[in-house]
Scaffold this motif. Structure first.
Motif, PDB file in Angstrom:
ATOM      1  N   VAL A  54       0.848  -1.195   0.000  1.00 38.05           N
ATOM      2  CA  VAL A  54       0.000   0.000   0.000  1.00 38.05           C
ATOM      3  C   VAL A  54       0.884   1.246   0.000  1.00 38.05           C
ATOM      4  O   VAL A  54       2.064   1.192   0.332  1.00 38.05           O
ATOM      5  CB  VAL A  54      -0.978   0.026   1.208  1.00 38.05           C
ATOM      6  N   VAL A  55       0.327   2.368  -0.402  1.00 38.06           N
ATOM      7  CA  VAL A  55       1.018   3.650  -0.340  1.00 38.06           C
ATOM      8  C   VAL A  55       1.449   3.911   1.103  1.00 38.06           C
ATOM      9  O   VAL A  55       0.670   3.688   2.030  1.00 38.06           O
ATOM     10  CB  VAL A  55       0.078   4.754  -0.863  1.00 38.06           C
ATOM     11  N   SER A  56       2.685   4.370   1.298  1.00 33.47           N
ATOM     12  CA  SER A  56       3.233   4.431   2.654  1.00 33.47           C
ATOM     13  C   SER A  56       2.373   5.289   3.584  1.00 33.47           C
ATOM     14  O   SER A  56       2.248   4.972   4.766  1.00 33.47           O
ATOM     15  CB  SER A  56       4.682   4.910   2.636  1.00 33.47           C
ATOM     16  N   ASP A  57       1.763   6.341   3.058  1.00 39.56           N
ATOM     17  CA  ASP A  57       0.883   7.177   3.867  1.00 39.56           C
ATOM     18  C   ASP A  57      -0.326   6.410   4.408  1.00 39.56           C
ATOM     19  O   ASP A  57      -0.933   6.838   5.378  1.00 39.56           O
ATOM     20  CB  ASP A  57       0.343   8.324   2.998  1.00 39.56           C
ATOM     21  N   THR A  95      -0.341   3.091   5.259  1.00 40.13           N
ATOM     22  CA  THR A  95       0.053   1.845   5.914  1.00 40.13           C
ATOM     23  C   THR A  95      -0.779   1.601   7.170  1.00 40.13           C
ATOM     24  O   THR A  95      -1.428   0.552   7.326  1.00 40.13           O
ATOM     25  CB  THR A  95       1.553   1.889   6.263  1.00 40.13           C
ATOM     26  N   ALA A 136       9.417   0.552   7.680  1.00 40.69           N
ATOM     27  CA  ALA A 136       8.232   1.398   7.514  1.00 40.69           C
ATOM     28  C   ALA A 136       6.961   0.557   7.622  1.00 40.69           C
ATOM     29  O   ALA A 136       5.982   0.967   8.255  1.00 40.69           O
ATOM     30  CB  ALA A 136       8.276   2.118   6.165  1.00 40.69           C
TER      31      ALA A 136
END
Lengths: 335, 335
Positions: B197-200, B202, B235
């Motif tokens: 998924v997009v890190s924002d 997570t 992350a």
């Protein structure tokens, strides 16, 4: 390049990208679009940045080379009241830059106009397709890596990083800026939007930027994002911390902020303990330490600001400043 | 459902998804494809899992309902030597599941065959488009959330989580599994591939799964990923930790592993200090503690395994077991 920056109804306080560009870009800003302030000048609202006229729409913008969407509504989508302005810019054949979550190139009309007028659409939050996991090599680079970290989002990490690079260059240091968010990317003209990359590639994307620039500069200043204890964004912060494997950290905080912005039921930890947590988390990957701090005191008068910086320095057990208000000497000396 | 699992040249040691499915899926595995072991049975290679014949290719597979790509080459791309097998499965009109980084639905031939034969292509690592940032609400859910964490990738977090759910259900507890990686998603038939998924988003993706399931179960066991000090994947781990806001952590480690797998120049910290670091990192968002540990002792004989678990428990200062070898009583008692 000559830029026009769209900031309708949000300039200056809710137009972080617009104000960041006005303060730090090497390009010339020839107009800001804000229909609520048409006829004013930037200088009527913000000090210590480029001045430019504020206009109501694209028809009042003089010749430009690039048109920038300099705000984002909640959710990050495109606001249809901006369509005429973007259309007008594309019809002039100039570049259009956007940091929105939704991409202009996915808009059929804009994509068609861009092709017709040979105009570049630059969605700065759209990462390249060839990102990978980190190799774990940032610690082997010759450049000294300095990463800004902080207590929350919007505490001044990008600003402090820009100020540090400028101040370092004034001292004759070979210093590069490593942008990780849309404003920094627009200021520098390159960079990777770390909050938009696949989570597995977070550290790898930061590492890639450092590897690319490490031979060019003696010092690389990495723009941090979020906070390691942010309830929503900590993954991004953690990836930047471990991907950059910094030689030093600069801790950024805003005076009197006690709760996480937008998540007010979450408290911000004591800054000294928080700084130590960054060090503890970094240590097993690559030991580093918080060498200095920058406190955003923009809401305080000078007396209160100086007191707040002193208290912050004591809490952090490290030299501190407000990088915008008092310069970066304390930080650069600590490096 | 009847499954066939592709694991060419990698079964069993480099076929983590195949072995995970054989051990934990509720579906019936009717064949494993490995051209290097055709004619053998699964039981010749792995104990305590479903048995099935090993065959050379799709033509030797009996009637099935789904065909699973159960391995990934380095890089996660599609290996062209598998094309005949996937084509053959699609021509039978059965579902094809894949955990590869590159998506089968982006392959023109497979997409066309799937449409022609009305067969579903399920790229389990392809997250939905509507993910968002976390709201920070996981701590408010009624269910007790238990998240597995660990010292590295592949230390047994998914396995321990599966064992915990099974053992909890045997005790009559209302327990749900929250899958965050491709194998877990295939086992459960739902879930979000957090590393993609997009890190924002997570933390938000983990939170979404918990919110969806919290009313259905009293206990939710969240499959962890990576390690909070992994040089490449931290992350993902950090997003799961803060997104799940767990009531308790279970720390997973492999006996005698001293360095990060694939990143051998990075040491794994002392497990006691590492467990404390997880607690310190969680605390400002939502306090939690490591209540127990699971040690993967699969490479040790029984005497050495029991000694290793005891040492691990002492280092962790918490009860410990090998969840596969000795069951989960110590962990469930600690909850």
């Amino acid at each position: 390049m000559r830029l026009a920056i769209l900031a309708h109804e949000k300039f200056p306080d809710r137009a972080k990208t617009a104000v960041g560009l006005l303060r730090y870009t090497d390009h010339e800003v020839v107009a800001v679009l804000d229909r609520d302030h048409a006829g004013d000048h930037v200088a009527d609202h913000v000090r210590d940045v480029q001045d430019a006229p504020i206009v109501a729409g694209i028809d009042d913008v003089p010749d430009i080379d690039a048109f920038v969407v300099g705000i984002a509504p909640i959710g990050g989508g495109f606001d249809e009241t901006w369509r005429d302005d973007v259309r007008g810019a594309l019809e002039r054949g100039v570049e259009v830059w956007s940091g929105l979550h939704s991409f202009l190139e996915d808009d059929a009309e804009f994509a068609a106009l861009a092709e017709e007028h040979d105009a570049r659409l630059w969605d700065v939050r759209n990462p390249p397709d060839d990102l990978t996991v980190a190799d774990g090599v940032a610690r082997d680079l010759d450049a000294t890596v300095v990463t800004t970290v902080g207590s929350d989002c919007s505490t001044g990490k990008m600003t402090a990083t820009c100020e540090l690079v400028e101040a370092a260059r004034e001292r004759g240091m070979s210093a590069g800026f490593v942008p990780t968010g849309q404003t920094g990317i627009m200021i520098e003209g390159w960079g990777l939007p770390i909050d938009r990359v696949v989570s597995d590639f977070t550290a790898g994307a930061v590492e890639r930027m450092l590897v690319e620039r490490a031979e060019e500069y003696d010092y690389l200043f990495v723009e941090g994002q979020g906070a390691i204890t942010h309830p929503a964004y900590s993954a991004v912060t953690c990836g930047i911390l471990h991907g950059s494997m910094p030689d030093a950290l600069v801790y950024c905080h805003e005076a009197n902020r006690g709760a996480v912005h937008g998540y007010e039921s979450f408290s911000i930890p004591d800054v000294g303990e928080h700084a130590s947590l960054y060090e503890s988390l970094a240590e097993p990957v690559q030991p580093t330490s918080v060498v200095a701090g920058s406190l955003n005191t923009s809401k305080l008068d000078d007396t209160a600001a100086r007191e707040a910086v002193e208290e912050f320095s004591t809490a952090l057990d490290a030299p501190a400043t407000d990088a915008v208000r008092y310069g970066c000497d304390e930080i650069l000396d600590a490096l």
